[in-house]
Design a protein around this motif. Structure first.
Motif, PDB file in Angstrom:
ATOM      1  N   GLY A  65       0.814  -1.210   0.000  1.00  0.00           N
ATOM      2  CA  GLY A  65       0.000   0.000   0.000  1.00  0.00           C
ATOM      3  C   GLY A  65       0.849   1.262   0.000  1.00  0.00           C
ATOM      4  N   SER A  66       1.929   1.244   0.787  1.00  0.00           N
ATOM      5  CA  SER A  66       2.820   2.401   0.821  1.00  0.00           C
ATOM      6  C   SER A  66       3.509   2.604  -0.517  1.00  0.00           C
ATOM      7  CB  SER A  66       3.873   2.213   1.922  1.00  0.00           C
ATOM      8  OG  SER A  66       3.268   2.209   3.194  1.00  0.00           O
ATOM      9  N   VAL A  67       3.912   1.502  -1.144  1.00  0.00           N
ATOM     10  CA  VAL A  67       4.560   1.601  -2.452  1.00  0.00           C
ATOM     11  C   VAL A  67       3.577   2.170  -3.478  1.00  0.00           C
ATOM     12  CG1 VAL A  67       5.652   0.295  -4.310  1.00  0.00           C
ATOM     13  CG2 VAL A  67       6.143  -0.282  -1.928  1.00  0.00           C
ATOM     14  N   ALA A  68       2.312   1.728  -3.407  1.00  0.00           N
ATOM     15  CA  ALA A  68       1.298   2.233  -4.333  1.00  0.00           C
ATOM     16  C   ALA A  68       1.097   3.732  -4.163  1.00  0.00           C
ATOM     17  CB  ALA A  68      -0.018   1.490  -4.128  1.00  0.00           C
ATOM     18  N   ASP A  69       1.073   4.200  -2.910  1.00  0.00           N
ATOM     19  CA  ASP A  69       0.935   5.633  -2.658  1.00  0.00           C
ATOM     20  C   ASP A  69       2.133   6.408  -3.204  1.00  0.00           C
ATOM     21  OD1 ASP A  69      -1.498   5.383  -1.419  1.00  0.00           O
ATOM     22  OD2 ASP A  69      -0.669   5.316   0.606  1.00  0.00           O
ATOM     23  N   ALA A  70       3.304   5.781  -3.142  1.00  0.00           N
ATOM     24  CA  ALA A  70       4.519   6.496  -3.506  1.00  0.00           C
ATOM     25  C   ALA A  70       4.723   6.581  -5.013  1.00  0.00           C
ATOM     26  CB  ALA A  70       5.724   5.813  -2.851  1.00  0.00           C
ATOM     27  N   ILE A  71       4.504   5.493  -5.734  1.00  0.00           N
ATOM     28  CA  ILE A  71       4.866   5.473  -7.159  1.00  0.00           C
ATOM     29  C   ILE A  71       3.660   5.397  -8.089  1.00  0.00           C
ATOM     30  CG2 ILE A  71       7.037   4.337  -6.562  1.00  0.00           C
ATOM     31  CD1 ILE A  71       5.947   1.768  -7.782  1.00  0.00           C
ATOM     32  N   GLY A  72       2.469   5.243  -7.555  1.00  0.00           N
ATOM     33  CA  GLY A  72       1.281   5.219  -8.401  1.00  0.00           C
ATOM     34  C   GLY A  72       0.498   3.927  -8.250  1.00  0.00           C
ATOM     35  N   ARG A  73      -0.803   4.073  -8.054  1.00  0.00           N
ATOM     36  CA  ARG A  73      -1.640   2.906  -7.764  1.00  0.00           C
ATOM     37  C   ARG A  73      -1.820   2.008  -8.982  1.00  0.00           C
ATOM     38  NH1 ARG A  73      -4.054   7.555  -5.381  1.00  0.00           N
ATOM     39  NH2 ARG A  73      -3.937   7.495  -3.093  1.00  0.00           N
ATOM     40  N   ARG A  74      -2.058   2.616 -10.159  1.00  0.00           N
ATOM     41  CA  ARG A  74      -2.252   1.807 -11.363  1.00  0.00           C
ATOM     42  C   ARG A  74      -0.987   1.017 -11.679  1.00  0.00           C
ATOM     43  NH1 ARG A  74      -3.492   4.354 -17.270  1.00  0.00           N
ATOM     44  NH2 ARG A  74      -1.311   4.983 -17.024  1.00  0.00           N
ATOM     45  N   ARG A  75       0.159   1.637 -11.502  1.00  0.00           N
ATOM     46  CA  ARG A  75       1.425   0.974 -11.813  1.00  0.00           C
ATOM     47  C   ARG A  75       1.629  -0.250 -10.920  1.00  0.00           C
ATOM     48  NH1 ARG A  75       6.526   4.826 -11.728  1.00  0.00           N
ATOM     49  NH2 ARG A  75       5.213   5.786 -13.350  1.00  0.00           N
ATOM     50  N   VAL A  76       1.366  -0.095  -9.636  1.00  0.00           N
ATOM     51  CA  VAL A  76       1.537  -1.218  -8.704  1.00  0.00           C
ATOM     52  C   VAL A  76       0.508  -2.300  -8.986  1.00  0.00           C
ATOM     53  CG1 VAL A  76       1.347  -1.898  -6.271  1.00  0.00           C
ATOM     54  CG2 VAL A  76       2.637   0.150  -6.910  1.00  0.00           C
ATOM     55  N   TYR A  77      -0.735  -1.905  -9.260  1.00  0.00           N
ATOM     56  CA  TYR A  77      -1.781  -2.901  -9.571  1.00  0.00           C
ATOM     57  C   TYR A  77      -1.414  -3.702 -10.810  1.00  0.00           C
ATOM     58  CZ  TYR A  77      -6.178  -4.783 -11.301  1.00  0.00           C
ATOM     59  OH  TYR A  77      -7.148  -5.626 -11.794  1.00  0.00           O
ATOM     60  N   ALA A  78      -1.028  -3.025 -11.875  1.00  0.00           N
ATOM     61  CA  ALA A  78      -0.705  -3.711 -13.129  1.00  0.00           C
ATOM     62  C   ALA A  78       0.496  -4.634 -12.960  1.00  0.00           C
ATOM     63  CB  ALA A  78      -0.428  -2.690 -14.227  1.00  0.00           C
ATOM     64  N   ALA A  79       1.519  -4.169 -12.250  1.00  0.00           N
ATOM     65  CA  ALA A  79       2.707  -5.012 -12.020  1.00  0.00           C
ATOM     66  C   ALA A  79       2.337  -6.244 -11.208  1.00  0.00           C
ATOM     67  CB  ALA A  79       3.790  -4.202 -11.316  1.00  0.00           C
ATOM     68  N   GLY A  80       1.473  -6.065 -10.212  1.00  0.00           N
ATOM     69  CA  GLY A  80       1.065  -7.192  -9.385  1.00  0.00           C
ATOM     70  C   GLY A  80       0.290  -8.236 -10.164  1.00  0.00           C
ATOM     71  N   VAL A  81      -0.676  -7.789 -10.964  1.00  0.00           N
ATOM     72  CA  VAL A  81      -1.468  -8.735 -11.767  1.00  0.00           C
ATOM     73  C   VAL A  81      -0.578  -9.454 -12.764  1.00  0.00           C
ATOM     74  CG1 VAL A  81      -3.337  -8.957 -13.441  1.00  0.00           C
ATOM     75  CG2 VAL A  81      -3.615  -7.439 -11.488  1.00  0.00           C
ATOM     76  N   LEU A  82       0.336  -8.724 -13.389  1.00  0.00           N
ATOM     77  CA  LEU A  82       1.244  -9.334 -14.366  1.00  0.00           C
ATOM     78  C   LEU A  82       2.116 -10.405 -13.717  1.00  0.00           C
ATOM     79  CD1 LEU A  82       2.405  -9.400 -17.225  1.00  0.00           C
ATOM     80  CD2 LEU A  82       3.995  -7.585 -16.531  1.00  0.00           C
ATOM     81  N   LEU A  83       2.651 -10.118 -12.529  1.00  0.00           N
ATOM     82  CA  LEU A  83       3.492 -11.095 -11.837  1.00  0.00           C
ATOM     83  C   LEU A  83       2.686 -12.322 -11.417  1.00  0.00           C
ATOM     84  CD1 LEU A  83       6.204 -11.885 -10.619  1.00  0.00           C
ATOM     85  CD2 LEU A  83       5.616 -10.534  -8.577  1.00  0.00           C
TER      86      LEU A  83
END
Length: 461
Positions: A65-83
């Motif tokens: 959650g902290s990483v999503a706040d820091a670098i962007g929520r869509r970016r973290v979501y997309a990276a997570g789903v892809l992984l």
């Protein structure tokens, strides 16, 4: 694009991916006997098939959650789903248990990133009453994935093989990637990530899980050493968090007695349910002689009611003191778990119906409702942090319980999940899980059994 349109697309993507994450936990349990038959490996290696995913999911959910706040929520979501998608699809090609466990760990990290990024996108794009309905839908989808995971996985294992039980959820989650270009960018806030706290918490949890899983094979000294190291890391984590301007976990919430009571109770419900969902299929297949699909169908008695009872639980919570509802539900879980002493080679759906329904009723009556109870006793400005702490507590305790049950089964059976030894070991586990629910009752009464009042003001806030 209007806000309602953006919110609808965000919700569609997040619901689609969220459905698959619990399938990856409960579905794996049905596949374990088939994995052992094809790839070999002892009980310890097989436990990591489940625990590597769950441990990484729990550990990384806290900091994602902290990483999503820091670098962007869509970016973290997309990276997570892809992984998550890549890890599941690569399971089609594994040829040994060690490689499978590494892929499962990667899948857990991906699921944590997707859940954190997806939830924060929903919160940022949907407002007012629609937000509450959206999170209600998320809870329903998570419940559906948990409830039907064993049955769906059992059908896949029997018809297409165990690898498909991992690849199919990954492929479904991958469909959400098609919607990523349509999601709002939602730039990061630049809030610093508490990397020292994240490293300490992750290390503490993974060390404890490793000690529990490896302990039966490597001996008691390993368990004791791992437990001590984990405790020291958690002490260091608490010290670091108290000094951070933007801590990973707001420890001030721990001064709110009723919030802690509800968080521990919610964790206890999962600590009883999830180990049963993971290890009962192996018992039903190895001892009772069921096929994977049939074992999954039997478990619908344990999971199905959890989808339909939250509405009744909400009605009860509106009419009765919250502590009464929670304690009553925990007592039902304790009674149902203890009732699994009837489990044996001659088990039938009828002999298991009552204990299964008791556990399911206890969990179902509080599913989602207890989250609302917890949020109702914290200040409005604390709810965002409180949601993170609440969910982190639940998934962490669930993960530790899952590893602990596996360790008990391994120690009592010598790693051979079959015959009378497996039955006797499972009876011990059933009583232990009942004890967890009873301890949670004591905790709720001690911490949260007071008169219902306004949200407490933490002296540390």
């Amino acid at each position: 694009m209007s806000t309602p349109d953006r919110g609808g697309i965000v919700l569609a993507a997040v619901l689609l991916s969220t459905l698959t994450f619990p399938l990856a936990i409960t579905g794996a349990s049905v596949a374990l006997p088939s994995i052992q038959a094809e790839l070999g490996g002892g009980l310890t290696a097989l436990q990591w098939v489940v625990n590597s995913y769950n441990a990484c999911f729990a550990a990384f959910l806290v900091c994602a959650g902290s990483v999503a706040d820091a670098i962007g929520r869509r970016r973290v979501y997309a990276a997570g789903v892809l992984l998550f998608c890549a890890a599941g699809l690569l399971c089609l090609f594994v040829r040994d248990v060690a490689a499978l466990n590494l892929l499962r760990a990667a899948g857990g990290i991906g699921a944590a990133a997707a859940v954190a990024g997806g939830s924060s996108m929903v919160a940022a794009t949907i407002e007012g009453p629609a937000r509450a309905r959206a999170f209600g839908l998320l809870g329903t989808v998570l419940g559906a994935g948990t409830a039907f995971g064993p049955a769906v996985a059992g059908l896949l294992v029997d018809s297409l093989g165990w690898r498909v039980a991992f690849a199919c959820p990954a492929a479904v989650a991958g469909l959400a990637l098609l919607l990523v270009p349509l999601l709002p960018a939602l730039r990061g806030t630049g809030r610093p990530v508490d990397w020292p706290g994240a490293v300490l918490f992750t290390s503490a949890l993974v060390t404890l899980i490793a000690a529990l899983v490896e302990g039966p094979e490597r001996g008691l000294p390993v368990v004791l050493a791992g437990t001590v190291v984990s405790a020291l890391l958690m002490v260091a984590f608490a010290l670091v968090e108290r000094r951070r301007r933007d801590p990973l976990v707001d420890l001030a919430l721990l001064a709110n007695r009723r919030f802690v009571a509800y968080a521990l109770a919610a964790a206890a419900f999962m600590a009883v349910l999830v180990p049963l969902l993971v290890y009962l299929p192996s018992y039903l297949i190895a001892v009772v002689g069921l096929g994977a699909a049939q074992a999954g169908l039997w478990l619908l008695m344990l999971t199905g009611p959890t989808l339909f009872l939250p509405t009744l639980g909400a009605e009860l919570a509106a009419r009765l003191p919250h502590a009464v509802v929670v304690v009553g539900a925990l007592v039902l879980c304790a009674a149902g778990s203890a009732g699994l002493l009837v489990l044996g080679p001659d088990a039938t759906p009828w002999t298991l119906l009552l204990p299964f329904l008791l556990v399911a009723t206890g969990v179902g009556l509080t599913n989602g409702t207890i989250d609302g109870m917890a949020m109702g006793v914290v200040r409005v400005e604390q709810t965002g942090v409180a949601v993170g702490v609440f969910n982190a507590t639940r998934i962490t305790v669930e993960t530790v319980a899952l590893a602990g049950v596996g360790a008990v089964l391994a120690a009592l059976t010598g790693g051979r999940l079959e015959g009378e030894g497996f039955t006797a070991a499972f009876h011990v586990v059933a009583l232990a899980l009942a004890g967890v629910a009873v301890l949670a009752v004591a905790g709720v009464l001690a911490l949260g059994g007071r008169r219902e009042a306004e949200p407490e003001k933490s002296p540390l806030s």
